[in-house]
Design a protein around this motif. Structure first.
Motif, PDB file in Angstrom:
ATOM      1  N   SER A   1       0.832  -1.197   0.000  1.00  0.00           N
ATOM      2  CA  SER A   1       0.000   0.000   0.000  1.00  0.00           C
ATOM      3  C   SER A   1       0.872   1.254   0.000  1.00  0.00           C
TER       4      SER A   1
ATOM      5  N   PHE B   1       0.846   3.530   2.234  1.00  0.00           N
ATOM      6  CA  PHE B   1       1.262   3.818   3.598  1.00  0.00           C
ATOM      7  C   PHE B   1       2.529   3.039   3.924  1.00  0.00           C
TER       8      PHE B   1
ATOM      9  N   ILE C   1       0.375   1.705  11.241  1.00  0.00           N
ATOM     10  CA  ILE C   1       0.605   0.643  10.272  1.00  0.00           C
ATOM     11  C   ILE C   1       1.629  -0.344  10.844  1.00  0.00           C
TER      12      ILE C   1
ATOM     13  N   ASN D   1       2.554  -2.955   5.772  1.00  0.00           N
ATOM     14  CA  ASN D   1       1.882  -2.350   4.640  1.00  0.00           C
ATOM     15  C   ASN D   1       1.699  -3.310   3.470  1.00  0.00           C
TER      16      ASN D   1
ATOM     17  N   ILE E   1      -0.273  -5.844   1.395  1.00  0.00           N
ATOM     18  CA  ILE E   1      -1.708  -6.101   1.233  1.00  0.00           C
ATOM     19  C   ILE E   1      -1.940  -7.601   1.159  1.00  0.00           C
TER      20      ILE E   1
ATOM     21  N   LYS F   1      -6.362  -6.280   2.424  1.00  0.00           N
ATOM     22  CA  LYS F   1      -6.295  -5.529   3.672  1.00  0.00           C
ATOM     23  C   LYS F   1      -4.853  -5.441   4.159  1.00  0.00           C
ATOM     24  N   ILE F   2      -4.570  -4.403   4.958  1.00  0.00           N
ATOM     25  CA  ILE F   2      -3.256  -4.265   5.588  1.00  0.00           C
ATOM     26  C   ILE F   2      -3.412  -4.419   7.104  1.00  0.00           C
TER      27      ILE F   2
ATOM     28  N   GLU G   1      -9.006  -2.327   4.839  1.00  0.00           N
ATOM     29  CA  GLU G   1      -8.644  -1.999   3.471  1.00  0.00           C
ATOM     30  C   GLU G   1      -7.980  -0.620   3.426  1.00  0.00           C
ATOM     31  N   PRO G   2      -6.904  -0.454   2.651  1.00  0.00           N
ATOM     32  CA  PRO G   2      -6.222   0.844   2.578  1.00  0.00           C
ATOM     33  C   PRO G   2      -7.097   1.960   2.013  1.00  0.00           C
TER      34      PRO G   2
END
Length: 107
Positions: A30, A32, A50, A53, A55, A59-60, A79-80
């Motif tokens: 992601s 982030f 976080i 990061n 995925i 989701k992260i 989810e990001p």
């Protein structure tokens, strides 16, 4: 690409068996970064940080302070697309940018 190959790559990334470069190549990272502070777009009172990061299944992994137990838990998966940077993170980034030594060398 077959789903089984993606799943295998994903498990290798999580176990740190392959580099983050491969994860970026397959779009499994992601925007982030680890350790950044984020909040939910629709509920700005919920603050997270976080943990990973990468995925996994869309989701992260996030961490948060659980006031009921009084500990930091790292087992939230969101989810990001539902996250944005928190004001604290934006202020931290601003201060970091403002205090960069290479900005003062050009003057």
């Amino acid at each position: 690409m077959r789903q089984s190959i993606k799943n295998r790559i994903r498990t290798l990334v999580i176990a740190n068996k392959i580099t983050i470069f491969i994860a970026k190549l397959f779009g499994m990272v992601s925007k982030f970064k680890d350790g950044e502070f984020v909040q939910l777009k629709y509920d700005r009172s919920k603050k997270f940080f976080i943990v990973s990061n990468v995925i996994v299944e869309g989701k992260i992994q996030l961490g948060y302070f659980n006031p009921d137990k009084g500990i930091i838990e790292e087992n939230a998966y969101i989810e990001p697309s539902k996250l944005e940077y928190s004001p604290e993170e934006m202020f931290r980034r601003y201060e970091e940018f403002k205090n960069r030594p290479d900005l003062w060398e050009s003057i």
